[in-house]
Design an enzyme around this catalytic site. Structure first.
Site, PDB file in Angstrom:
ATOM      1  N   THR A 130      44.582 -43.480  56.367  1.00  0.00           N
ATOM      2  CA  THR A 130      44.493 -42.334  55.453  1.00  0.00           C
ATOM      3  C   THR A 130      44.903 -42.686  54.023  1.00  0.00           C
ATOM      4  OG1 THR A 130      46.779 -41.703  55.869  1.00  0.00           O
ATOM      5  CG2 THR A 130      45.087 -40.769  57.345  1.00  0.00           C
ATOM      6  N   ASP A 224      45.022 -56.993  49.069  1.00  0.00           N
ATOM      7  CA  ASP A 224      46.328 -56.496  49.511  1.00  0.00           C
ATOM      8  C   ASP A 224      47.406 -57.415  48.940  1.00  0.00           C
ATOM      9  OD1 ASP A 224      48.754 -56.200  51.067  1.00  0.00           O
ATOM     10  OD2 ASP A 224      47.577 -54.953  52.427  1.00  0.00           O
ATOM     11  N   ASP A 227      50.155 -58.839  51.425  1.00  0.00           N
ATOM     12  CA  ASP A 227      49.650 -59.892  52.314  1.00  0.00           C
ATOM     13  C   ASP A 227      49.472 -61.198  51.544  1.00  0.00           C
ATOM     14  OD1 ASP A 227      49.573 -58.116  54.367  1.00  0.00           O
ATOM     15  OD2 ASP A 227      47.378 -57.994  54.492  1.00  0.00           O
TER      16      ASP A 227
HETATM   17  C1  PRP Z   1      50.843 -51.104  48.660  1.00  0.00           C
HETATM   18  C2  PRP Z   1      51.411 -51.345  47.283  1.00  0.00           C
HETATM   19  C3  PRP Z   1      51.938 -49.993  46.903  1.00  0.00           C
HETATM   20  C4  PRP Z   1      50.930 -49.066  47.537  1.00  0.00           C
HETATM   21  C5  PRP Z   1      49.979 -48.587  46.474  1.00  0.00           C
HETATM   22  O1  PRP Z   1      51.840 -51.135  49.606  1.00  0.00           O
HETATM   23  O2  PRP Z   1      52.389 -52.338  47.229  1.00  0.00           O
HETATM   24  O3  PRP Z   1      53.232 -49.733  47.416  1.00  0.00           O
HETATM   25  O4  PRP Z   1      50.222 -49.828  48.533  1.00  0.00           O
HETATM   26  O5  PRP Z   1      49.116 -47.628  46.976  1.00  0.00           O
HETATM   27  P1  PRP Z   1      49.208 -46.096  46.595  1.00  0.00           P
HETATM   28  O6  PRP Z   1      49.370 -46.021  45.119  1.00  0.00           O
HETATM   29  O7  PRP Z   1      47.902 -45.539  47.063  1.00  0.00           O
HETATM   30  O8  PRP Z   1      50.356 -45.479  47.333  1.00  0.00           O
HETATM   31  P2  PRP Z   1      51.626 -51.014  51.192  1.00  0.00           P
HETATM   32  O9  PRP Z   1      52.000 -49.642  51.657  1.00  0.00           O
HETATM   33  O10 PRP Z   1      50.259 -51.509  51.568  1.00  0.00           O
HETATM   34  O11 PRP Z   1      52.745 -51.941  51.769  1.00  0.00           O
HETATM   35  P3  PRP Z   1      53.163 -53.456  51.469  1.00  0.00           P
HETATM   36  O12 PRP Z   1      53.979 -53.405  50.229  1.00  0.00           O
HETATM   37  O13 PRP Z   1      53.965 -53.784  52.685  1.00  0.00           O
HETATM   38  O14 PRP Z   1      51.931 -54.290  51.338  1.00  0.00           O
HETATM   39  N1  URA Z   2      47.705 -51.831  47.907  1.00  0.00           N
HETATM   40  C1  URA Z   2      47.271 -53.068  47.552  1.00  0.00           C
HETATM   41  O1  URA Z   2      47.961 -54.069  47.815  1.00  0.00           O
HETATM   42  N2  URA Z   2      46.093 -53.172  46.927  1.00  0.00           N
HETATM   43  C2  URA Z   2      45.335 -52.101  46.608  1.00  0.00           C
HETATM   44  O2  URA Z   2      44.247 -52.260  46.017  1.00  0.00           O
HETATM   45  C3  URA Z   2      45.787 -50.829  46.997  1.00  0.00           C
HETATM   46  C4  URA Z   2      46.997 -50.719  47.628  1.00  0.00           C
END
Ligand code: PRP
Ligand code: URA
Length: 233
Positions: A130, A224, A227
């Site tokens: 989502t 990502d 990752d």
């Molecule tokens: C990613 C990123 C932000 C978020 C951005 O984290 O580091 O925290 O997504 O997306 P948004 O603006 O739509 O909320 P994620 O939750 O994927 O976790 P990670 O840091 O473990 O990769």
């Molecule tokens: N989190 C990421 O790491 N990349 C994106 O583009 C969006 C959310």
């Protein structure tokens, strides 16, 4: 021939950040160095080691610019020549707060500029289906309400994660205007959502990308971030 006093020109499509950004958005100046570092980050062939190197370089630029937004007060010191120097010092105490996991990659850059800085953590994860942000955990310095907060997260997509983190900071007594959000790649949708929710939070972003795709990923983006920084090969 270019004059030796001018800096190299960037290609037109890279040269300027979008003109109609919310007033709380402060993009880094678009230099050749910054554009080259971002190009390295975006390249899917970039190895993890190189990705970490490029990201750390940009993070350092972000921290340096974020610190420029902190207020200073006049301060007089005496130099070894015996003269008084009327300079300035930072007005208040600061701390960093990283949005885990990706935001933790920015802590080292902050520590390089602010020795012994206190760092809090907020674990927020975006649901993979989502794209909605869910809060799991927060551990913050006990006196955070008296500090300026540099909030750290390299990616601003929908804005859901950063908005939730700011809610947590405000619940802990941090005034909105004392929060500076440091971010590597943002997009117009996330910046507008942040401005609508918290217009007094300053956002220092290295690059504003074009948009979100249907999966709520930033495009052209870099994939990502968490990752690529922490787990890819
Ligand atoms: C990613 C990123 C932000 C978020 C951005 O984290 O580091 O925290 O997504 O997306 P948004 O603006 O739509 O909320 P994620 O939750 O994927 O976790 P990670 O840091 O473990 O990769
Ligand atoms: N989190 C990421 O790491 N990349 C994106 O583009 C969006 C959310």
């Amino acid at each position: 021939m270019a004059s030796c006093s001018t800096k190299p020109q960037l290609p037109a499509h890279l040269a300027k950040a979008p003109s109609s950004l919310p007033p709380n958005t402060h993009p880094l100046p678009r230099t050749g160095q910054l554009a080259a570092l971002l190009t390295g980050l975006r390249n899917k062939e970039t190895s993890r080691g190189a990705f970490v190197f490029y990201a750390d370089r940009v993070n350092r630029l972000l921290v340096e610019e974020g610190l420029n937004h902190l207020p200073v007060l006049e301060k007089t010191v005496t130099t070894p020549t015996g003269l008084d120097y009327n300079g300035v010092g930072f007005e208040g105490k600061i701390c960093g707060v990283s949005i885990m996991r990706a935001g933790e990659s920015m802590e080292a850059g902050l520590r390089e500029c602010c020795r012994a800085v206190r760092i809090g953590k907020i674990l927020i994860q975006r649901d993979e289906e989502t794209a909605l942000a869910k809060l799991f955990y927060a551990k913050l310095p006990e006196d955070i309400a008296e500090r300026y907060v540099l909030l750290l997260d390299p990616m601003l997509a929908t804005g859901g994660s950063a908005i939730k983190a700011i809610e947590v900071l405000i619940d802990h007594g941090v005034p909105e205007e004392r929060i500076i959000f440091l971010n590597l790649v943002s997009c117009p949708e996330g910046l507008q959502a942040m401005y609508d929710a918290y217009p007094k939070v300053k956002i220092v972003t290295a690059w504003v990308d074009e948009a979100l795709n249907q999966q709520k990923y930033i495009v052209p983006g870099l994939g990502d971030f968490g990752d690529r920084y922490f787990t890819s090969r």
